[in-house]
Design a protein around this motif. Structure first.
Motif, PDB file in Angstrom:
ATOM      1  N   ALA A  56      28.603  57.178  14.195  1.00 16.93           N
ATOM      2  CA  ALA A  56      29.380  56.534  13.136  1.00 16.93           C
ATOM      3  C   ALA A  56      30.315  57.582  12.547  1.00 16.93           C
ATOM      4  O   ALA A  56      30.253  58.760  12.907  1.00 16.93           O
ATOM      5  N   ALA A  57      31.197  57.157  11.619  1.00 19.27           N
ATOM      6  CA  ALA A  57      32.109  58.108  10.993  1.00 19.27           C
ATOM      7  C   ALA A  57      31.312  59.232  10.345  1.00 19.27           C
ATOM      8  O   ALA A  57      30.426  58.992   9.523  1.00 19.27           O
ATOM      9  N   GLY A  58      31.589  60.451  10.754  1.00 16.83           N
ATOM     10  CA  GLY A  58      30.895  61.611  10.217  1.00 16.83           C
ATOM     11  C   GLY A  58      29.564  61.903  10.881  1.00 16.83           C
ATOM     12  O   GLY A  58      28.887  62.867  10.517  1.00 16.83           O
ATOM     13  N   VAL A  59      29.170  61.070  11.854  1.00 16.63           N
ATOM     14  CA  VAL A  59      27.895  61.253  12.554  1.00 16.63           C
ATOM     15  C   VAL A  59      28.172  61.281  14.055  1.00 16.63           C
ATOM     16  O   VAL A  59      28.769  60.337  14.591  1.00 16.63           O
ATOM     17  N   PRO A  60      27.777  62.338  14.767  1.00 19.60           N
ATOM     18  CA  PRO A  60      28.079  62.418  16.203  1.00 19.60           C
ATOM     19  C   PRO A  60      27.338  61.359  17.000  1.00 19.60           C
ATOM     20  O   PRO A  60      26.287  60.868  16.580  1.00 19.60           O
ATOM     21  N   PRO A  61      27.873  60.975  18.161  1.00 18.16           N
ATOM     22  CA  PRO A  61      27.198  59.997  19.004  1.00 18.16           C
ATOM     23  C   PRO A  61      25.939  60.583  19.645  1.00 18.16           C
ATOM     24  O   PRO A  61      25.713  61.794  19.622  1.00 18.16           O
ATOM     25  N   ALA A  62      25.143  59.710  20.222  1.00 15.69           N
ATOM     26  CA  ALA A  62      23.943  60.159  20.924  1.00 15.69           C
ATOM     27  C   ALA A  62      24.324  60.899  22.190  1.00 15.69           C
ATOM     28  O   ALA A  62      25.386  60.676  22.777  1.00 15.69           O
ATOM     29  N   ARG A  63      23.417  61.791  22.609  1.00 12.06           N
ATOM     30  CA  ARG A  63      23.596  62.516  23.865  1.00 12.06           C
ATOM     31  C   ARG A  63      22.760  61.837  24.940  1.00 12.06           C
ATOM     32  O   ARG A  63      21.547  61.721  24.820  1.00 12.06           O
ATOM     33  N   VAL A  64      23.432  61.393  25.987  1.00 10.84           N
ATOM     34  CA  VAL A  64      22.774  60.710  27.093  1.00 10.84           C
ATOM     35  C   VAL A  64      22.920  61.556  28.347  1.00 10.84           C
ATOM     36  O   VAL A  64      24.017  62.023  28.663  1.00 10.84           O
ATOM     37  N   VAL A  65      21.818  61.763  29.051  1.00  7.95           N
ATOM     38  CA  VAL A  65      21.833  62.497  30.315  1.00  7.95           C
ATOM     39  C   VAL A  65      21.439  61.529  31.416  1.00  7.95           C
ATOM     40  O   VAL A  65      20.381  60.888  31.344  1.00  7.95           O
ATOM     41  N   VAL A  66      22.283  61.395  32.430  1.00 10.60           N
ATOM     42  CA  VAL A  66      22.010  60.517  33.564  1.00 10.60           C
ATOM     43  C   VAL A  66      21.782  61.376  34.796  1.00 10.60           C
ATOM     44  O   VAL A  66      22.665  62.137  35.203  1.00 10.60           O
ATOM     45  N   LEU A  67      20.611  61.263  35.379  1.00 10.26           N
ATOM     46  CA  LEU A  67      20.215  62.068  36.528  1.00 10.26           C
ATOM     47  C   LEU A  67      20.412  61.275  37.814  1.00 10.26           C
ATOM     48  O   LEU A  67      19.656  60.354  38.101  1.00 10.26           O
ATOM     49  N   GLY A  68      21.445  61.610  38.558  1.00  5.73           N
ATOM     50  CA  GLY A  68      21.764  60.904  39.791  1.00  5.73           C
ATOM     51  C   GLY A  68      22.874  59.905  39.560  1.00  5.73           C
ATOM     52  O   GLY A  68      22.698  58.940  38.813  1.00  5.73           O
ATOM     53  N   LEU A  69      24.029  60.116  40.193  1.00  3.62           N
ATOM     54  CA  LEU A  69      25.180  59.241  39.983  1.00  3.62           C
ATOM     55  C   LEU A  69      25.450  58.376  41.211  1.00  3.62           C
ATOM     56  O   LEU A  69      26.587  58.276  41.685  1.00  3.62           O
ATOM     57  N   GLY A  70      24.369  57.749  41.719  1.00  5.18           N
ATOM     58  CA  GLY A  70      24.539  56.695  42.699  1.00  5.18           C
ATOM     59  C   GLY A  70      24.951  55.425  41.978  1.00  5.18           C
ATOM     60  O   GLY A  70      25.495  55.469  40.869  1.00  5.18           O
ATOM     61  N   VAL A  71      24.676  54.278  42.574  1.00 10.56           N
ATOM     62  CA  VAL A  71      25.093  53.013  41.967  1.00 10.56           C
ATOM     63  C   VAL A  71      24.434  52.812  40.605  1.00 10.56           C
ATOM     64  O   VAL A  71      25.098  52.551  39.596  1.00 10.56           O
ATOM     65  N   ALA A  72      23.102  52.948  40.544  1.00  9.82           N
ATOM     66  CA  ALA A  72      22.389  52.707  39.291  1.00  9.82           C
ATOM     67  C   ALA A  72      22.794  53.704  38.215  1.00  9.82           C
ATOM     68  O   ALA A  72      23.067  53.326  37.068  1.00  9.82           O
ATOM     69  N   GLY A  73      22.825  54.976  38.561  1.00 15.63           N
ATOM     70  CA  GLY A  73      23.178  55.994  37.588  1.00 15.63           C
ATOM     71  C   GLY A  73      24.599  55.849  37.077  1.00 15.63           C
ATOM     72  O   GLY A  73      24.871  56.022  35.880  1.00 15.63           O
ATOM     73  N   THR A  74      25.516  55.530  37.976  1.00 17.67           N
ATOM     74  CA  THR A  74      26.913  55.350  37.568  1.00 17.67           C
ATOM     75  C   THR A  74      27.053  54.197  36.588  1.00 17.67           C
ATOM     76  O   THR A  74      27.760  54.297  35.579  1.00 17.67           O
TER      77      THR A  74
END
Length: 356
Positions: free
Chosen positions: A160-178
């Motif tokens: 939100a304004a003044g609050v950073p977004p969440a950090r998301v880590v995606v392991l594997g950028l095949g179809v599902a990960g992408t």
């Protein structure tokens, strides 16, 4: 001689998909097959028995009637109560994920079933029968992860304004990960894509699917996971047990209330603390981290998933009925003549990988 195809209702927890929609059944019956549809098999996906009758199917009252067909097609791996329908000469076509299912594998071997798996059918583009469900699972992972995060540490993916977004880590950028990465980016999260394939990472970054990329190594993954709010595991080795990418020690180092979603759980999971869950009981805590490890994620979107799966499966089912040895089915056969014949599946089970 006319070949019969049995379309059975799913029995796995929360599974509302059906392997063939009425339009697919119409194609098969026009091609000369006799299709036996278990009554109510398509109701969860919005297809009633009348739809199948109009498509030329014979609607049969009991599961046993559909299982009596020459070829049985379904979505998920047979559940233990269904094993009583196994018999010599039965040809089965569905998702099996046998690397994580040693007991099912033994049941198929002992009964003499010829078992073909959707997930090991391959062509020059990849895994055509896994891809549509991977796409849906990936899209759902972002949604389920966001919901779990709200229950966990209360972080909104987009901030939100003044609050950073969440950090998301995606392991594997095949179809599902992408698709998981795209979904998280669509909610304005900060998304780090992790893969061993540098070209895949470059492509994802250039497309804006992720905000950053990371070449996979134990140390780099540990650092990324430690600072993540949401980790999506989507590492896959076709037919084999999923590789462990995130260790228990890495999970223990995450902040309390953070979330992991393991989309590789069908193949044993790529996160060490992952264990299979169901739609009726989808999450659990381990080391203060909320885990979502449902083994049939697309089953909660049965209309979309059934239509996508049916479109992908039907051409291969027609090949299977016409000639099971057709080269376009190469890799699909997992169990035959009482033996595990798919090399990756056999290796995984022999090494004990299927015990997960």
């Amino acid at each position: 001689m006319e070949t019969s195809i049995g379309l059975v209702a799913e029995t796995k927890d929360g599974e509302r998909r059906v392997a063939l929609d009425p339009s697919a059944v119409a194609q098969l019956t026009r091609g000369g097959a006799r299709v036996l549809v278990q009554a109510g098999a398509g109701l969860g996906a919005g297809f009633d028995d009348a739809d199948y009758k109009e498509s030329g199917a014979h609607v049969v009252p009991d599961a046993a009637d559909a299982w009596a067909a020459d070829v049985v097609v379904k979505v998920k791996e047979p559940q233990p109560p269904e094993w009583t329908h196994f018999r010599p000469g039965l040809r089965l076509f569905c998702y099996l994920h046998l690397a994580a299912e040693p007991a099912l594998t033994r049941a198929l071997q002992d009964a003499g079933v010829e078992a073909h798996a959707f997930e090991t059918v391959s062509d020059r583009h990849g895994l055509p029968l896994l891809a549509p469900m991977s796409e849906i699972a990936g899209r759902a992972a972002a949604i389920m992860g966001a919901a779990a995060l709200a229950k966990g540490n209360g972080t909104l993916l987009g901030g939100a304004a003044g609050v950073p977004p969440a950090r998301v880590v995606v392991l594997g950028l095949g179809v599902a990960g992408t698709m998981a990465a795209r979904g998280a980016r669509g909610m304005d999260a900060e998304v780090l894509g992790v893969d061993v394939d540098l070209h895949r990472l470059w492509t994802a970054h250039q497309a804006g699917t992720v905000t950053g990329t990371l070449a996979s190594s134990p140390q780099s993954v540990a650092e990324a996971v430690a600072g993540a709010d949401l980790v999506v595991g989507a590492a896959l080795v076709p037919g084999a047990r999923a590789p462990i990418v995130v260790t228990e020690e890495m999970v223990a180092a995450m902040r309390p209330g953070s979330v992991v979603v393991d989309l590789a759980i069908d193949q044993g999971g790529c996160i060490e603390t992952a264990r299979p869950t169901s739609h009726s009981d989808p999450t659990y805590l381990a080391h203060g981290v909320l885990h979502y490890c449902v083994t049939n994620v697309p089953g909660q979107y049965p209309r979309t998933a059934s239509r996508a799966l049916s479109a992908a499966v039907t051409p291969y089912l027609r090949l299977l009925v016409a000639d099971p040895a057709d080269q376009r089915l190469a890799g699909s056969l997992n169990v035959a003549g009482g033996d595990v014949v798919h090399p990756a599946v056999a290796e995984a089970l022999a090494s004990g990988g299927g015990a997960a």
